[in-house]
Design a protein around this motif. Structure first.
Motif, mmCIF file in Angstrom:
data_model
loop_
_atom_site.group_PDB
_atom_site.id
_atom_site.type_symbol
_atom_site.label_atom_id
_atom_site.label_comp_id
_atom_site.label_asym_id
_atom_site.label_seq_id
_atom_site.Cartn_x
_atom_site.Cartn_y
_atom_site.Cartn_z
ATOM 1 N N ALA A 32 -79.598 -13.131 62.232
ATOM 2 C CA ALA A 32 -79.744 -12.358 60.999
ATOM 3 C C ALA A 32 -80.875 -11.348 61.153
ATOM 4 O O ALA A 32 -81.820 -11.566 61.903
ATOM 5 N N ASP A 33 -80.745 -10.250 60.424
ATOM 6 C CA ASP A 33 -81.789 -9.231 60.360
ATOM 7 C C ASP A 33 -82.665 -9.591 59.165
ATOM 8 O O ASP A 33 -82.183 -9.666 58.036
ATOM 9 N N TYR A 34 -83.936 -9.841 59.425
ATOM 10 C CA TYR A 34 -84.831 -10.288 58.364
ATOM 11 C C TYR A 34 -85.721 -9.169 57.843
ATOM 12 O O TYR A 34 -86.642 -9.414 57.052
ATOM 13 N N TYR A 79 -76.004 -8.868 68.925
ATOM 14 C CA TYR A 79 -76.699 -9.356 67.732
ATOM 15 C C TYR A 79 -78.214 -9.390 67.922
ATOM 16 O O TYR A 79 -78.942 -9.622 66.964
ATOM 17 N N THR A 84 -84.682 -9.583 64.583
ATOM 18 C CA THR A 84 -83.674 -10.644 64.536
ATOM 19 C C THR A 84 -84.336 -12.003 64.421
ATOM 20 O O THR A 84 -85.290 -12.307 65.120
ATOM 21 N N LYS A 104 -79.067 -14.932 50.666
ATOM 22 C CA LYS A 104 -78.856 -13.476 50.627
ATOM 23 C C LYS A 104 -78.660 -12.981 49.193
ATOM 24 O O LYS A 104 -78.989 -11.849 48.874
ATOM 25 N N PRO A 108 -81.410 -9.754 49.009
ATOM 26 C CA PRO A 108 -80.325 -8.938 49.571
ATOM 27 C C PRO A 108 -80.673 -8.200 50.862
ATOM 28 O O PRO A 108 -79.768 -7.699 51.540
ATOM 29 N N THR A 109 -81.942 -8.163 51.231
ATOM 30 C CA THR A 109 -82.295 -7.474 52.480
ATOM 31 C C THR A 109 -81.947 -8.307 53.710
ATOM 32 O O THR A 109 -81.869 -7.770 54.810
ATOM 33 N N GLU A 111 -79.673 -9.812 56.279
ATOM 34 C CA GLU A 111 -78.355 -9.387 56.746
ATOM 35 C C GLU A 111 -77.902 -10.299 57.881
ATOM 36 O O GLU A 111 -78.483 -10.269 58.958
ATOM 37 N N LYS A 113 -75.893 -11.151 60.898
ATOM 38 C CA LYS A 113 -75.238 -10.297 61.898
ATOM 39 C C LYS A 113 -74.022 -10.963 62.522
ATOM 40 O O LYS A 113 -73.018 -10.321 62.782
ATOM 41 N N SER A 124 -70.045 -11.102 61.484
ATOM 42 C CA SER A 124 -70.560 -11.408 60.155
ATOM 43 C C SER A 124 -69.463 -11.893 59.205
ATOM 44 O O SER A 124 -69.655 -12.855 58.454
ATOM 45 N N GLU A 128 -69.223 -15.574 57.434
ATOM 46 C CA GLU A 128 -69.138 -15.740 55.983
ATOM 47 C C GLU A 128 -67.951 -16.624 55.610
ATOM 48 O O GLU A 128 -68.057 -17.512 54.769
#
Length: 171
Positions: A32-34, A79, A84, A104, A108-109, A111, A113, A124, A128
């Motif tokens: 995930a992008d933090y 990824y 990350t 999330k 919401p920031t 993301e 991946k 992604s 989900e």
């Protein structure tokens, strides 16, 4: 393919070995992008993941790429770009994915991946969808209730029959 220097510094070699040792303890990884999360949010997310026996770790992308290559976990390099964080888990990775997607909603920031689940790479959208599948414990409970229902009906029918026969015998 990870970038490798011609002359590797011992500190970097140790860092790669440390990354490989850490990653080798787990079966599944979700990336995930933090970017944009506060320290408090990351701490809260770590706590929620710890409840699911998962670990959230930030490591240098290049070190992680090399470690994954050496562990024969392929196609995850895409990824490992930008900031990350890696959620690492041994079982019930779908519940970990669910925690990430639930988190999330409040942050919401964050993301998600993609991930590597059982040596299979998920993007992604697949992660989900995977997060919506019931966990192993839930599936066991569903199976047991499905098996228990007919057995309870049979027991109730037999008891009713025995009660009826007992009532007839008393008359």
């Amino acid at each position: 393919m990870a970038i490798r220097a011609k002359k590797i510094q011992s500190a970097k070699t140790e860092a790669i070995e440390s990354a490989k040792k850490t990653l080798s303890e787990y079966n599944d990884f979700i990336f995930a992008d933090y970017r944009g999360l506060t320290v408090a949010q990351i701490t809260e997310l770590r706590g929620k993941l710890r409840e699911k026996n998962a670990v959230l770790k930030v490591m240098k992308n290049n070190f992680a790429r090399i470690a994954f290559e050496e562990m024969k976990v392929e196609n995850v390099a895409d990824y490992l770009k930008g900031p990350t964080v890696i959620a690492m888990v041994n079982e019930d990775s779908n519940e970990v994915a669910k925690v990430l997607f639930d988190f999330k909603k409040t942050a919401p920031t964050l993301e998600v991946k993609g991930g590597s689940i059982g040596k299979e790479v998920y993007d992604s959208a697949k992660i989900e969808a995977y997060s919506k599948v019931p966990g192993k414990k839930q599936l066991y409970a569903m199976l047991m209730s499905a098996m228990n229902g007919p057995a309870q009906k049979l027991a109730a029918t037999l008891k009713a029959y025995a009660d009826k026969k007992a009532a007839e015998g008393a008359n």
